[in-house]
Design a protein around this motif. Sequence first.
Motif, short mmCIF file in Angstrom:
data_model
loop_
_atom_site.label_atom_id
_atom_site.label_comp_id
_atom_site.label_asym_id
_atom_site.label_seq_id
_atom_site.Cartn_x
_atom_site.Cartn_y
_atom_site.Cartn_z
N MET A 123 0.84 -1.20 0.00
CA MET A 123 0.00 0.00 0.00
C MET A 123 0.88 1.25 0.00
O MET A 123 0.60 2.22 -0.71
N PHE A 124 1.94 1.22 0.79
CA PHE A 124 2.85 2.35 0.89
C PHE A 124 3.50 2.64 -0.47
O PHE A 124 3.55 3.79 -0.92
N VAL A 125 3.96 1.60 -1.14
CA VAL A 125 4.58 1.74 -2.47
C VAL A 125 3.55 2.26 -3.47
O VAL A 125 3.86 3.13 -4.30
N TYR A 126 2.32 1.77 -3.40
CA TYR A 126 1.24 2.23 -4.27
C TYR A 126 1.00 3.73 -4.09
O TYR A 126 0.87 4.48 -5.06
N MET A 127 0.97 4.18 -2.84
CA MET A 127 0.77 5.60 -2.55
C MET A 127 1.93 6.42 -3.10
O MET A 127 1.73 7.49 -3.68
N GLN A 128 3.16 5.94 -2.94
CA GLN A 128 4.32 6.66 -3.47
C GLN A 128 4.22 6.81 -4.98
O GLN A 128 4.52 7.87 -5.53
N GLN A 129 3.79 5.75 -5.66
CA GLN A 129 3.61 5.81 -7.12
C GLN A 129 2.57 6.87 -7.50
O GLN A 129 2.76 7.61 -8.46
N ASP A 130 1.49 6.93 -6.73
CA ASP A 130 0.45 7.92 -7.01
C ASP A 130 0.98 9.34 -6.87
O ASP A 130 0.68 10.20 -7.70
N VAL A 131 1.75 9.60 -5.83
CA VAL A 131 2.32 10.94 -5.63
C VAL A 131 3.23 11.30 -6.80
O VAL A 131 3.10 12.37 -7.39
N ARG A 132 4.13 10.41 -7.13
CA ARG A 132 5.10 10.70 -8.20
C ARG A 132 4.41 10.89 -9.55
O ARG A 132 4.77 11.78 -10.32
N LEU A 133 3.42 10.07 -9.84
CA LEU A 133 2.68 10.21 -11.09
C LEU A 133 1.90 11.52 -11.10
O LEU A 133 1.89 12.23 -12.10
N ASN A 134 1.28 11.87 -9.99
CA ASN A 134 0.46 13.09 -9.98
C ASN A 134 1.31 14.35 -10.12
O ASN A 134 0.82 15.36 -10.61
N VAL A 135 2.56 14.30 -9.74
CA VAL A 135 3.46 15.44 -10.02
C VAL A 135 3.57 15.63 -11.53
O VAL A 135 3.49 16.75 -12.03
N LYS A 136 3.74 14.53 -12.26
CA LYS A 136 3.81 14.62 -13.73
C LYS A 136 2.50 15.18 -14.30
O LYS A 136 2.52 16.01 -15.20
N VAL A 137 1.39 14.70 -13.77
CA VAL A 137 0.08 15.17 -14.23
C VAL A 137 -0.05 16.67 -13.98
O VAL A 137 -0.44 17.43 -14.87
N TYR A 138 0.30 17.11 -12.78
CA TYR A 138 0.18 18.53 -12.43
C TYR A 138 1.03 19.40 -13.35
O TYR A 138 0.56 20.41 -13.88
N LYS A 139 2.27 19.00 -13.56
CA LYS A 139 3.15 19.79 -14.43
C LYS A 139 2.61 19.84 -15.86
O LYS A 139 2.66 20.88 -16.51
N TYR A 140 2.10 18.72 -16.34
CA TYR A 140 1.53 18.68 -17.68
C TYR A 140 0.33 19.61 -17.78
O TYR A 140 0.20 20.39 -18.73
N LEU A 141 -0.56 19.53 -16.80
CA LEU A 141 -1.76 20.36 -16.81
C LEU A 141 -1.43 21.84 -16.68
O LEU A 141 -2.09 22.69 -17.29
N MET A 142 -0.42 22.17 -15.91
CA MET A 142 -0.02 23.57 -15.77
C MET A 142 0.51 24.10 -17.10
O MET A 142 0.23 25.24 -17.48
N GLN A 143 1.25 23.28 -17.84
CA GLN A 143 1.72 23.68 -19.17
C GLN A 143 0.55 23.86 -20.12
O GLN A 143 0.49 24.81 -20.89
N GLU A 144 -0.40 22.93 -20.04
CA GLU A 144 -1.59 23.01 -20.88
C GLU A 144 -2.38 24.28 -20.55
O GLU A 144 -2.87 24.97 -21.44
#
Length: 173
Positions: A126-147
């Motif tokens: 579960m801990f690893v799953y949460m870490q993956q979500d955080v790291r992926l959502n950083v990519k999403v946020y940066k992409y959306l901010m560029q958009e």
Amino acid sequence: MKLVFDIEANGLLPTVSKFHCSGARDVDTGKEYWFRPDQLQEFLDLLDSADVIIAHNAYGYDVEALRILSGNDWKPKATVQCTKVMSQVLNYRRFGFGHSLKIWGEFFNDNKGDYTGGFEEFNEDMFVYMQQDVRLNVKVYKYLMQELKQYVSNSGSKKILKAIRSETEMDRI
């Protein structure tokens, strides 16, 4: 400081009652912060030290769950941004009307994986799953901010910002 964060707990709203783990990543520096079951207050203190906190489905789960888990004592001091709302407002038909982190992971070719261990009790998967979500959502946020910046630049209008704020406020209800 802008922090992308995620939490894991034992259930959905409104029945959530047990904090399992959480994490956050500073969007600008990349510094990561990880918290385990006995560190809820430390996590809330970190969020309160930020200017902006960002989650996927922020008001639909994370912020409200943290309020409940804190015994109704916590309310975000920072501005709350939601990547799910941003994605929907910027392109409601994105990925065929999909805005989940799983679909975003496929878009970035960064499979976040599926967690199947249950949420009754904390575990390392579960801990690893949460870490993956955080790291992926950083990519999403940066992409959306560029958009978002591109949209404002191309249209010459900042009305989209008001739309995102309005939709975020509606998500709180």
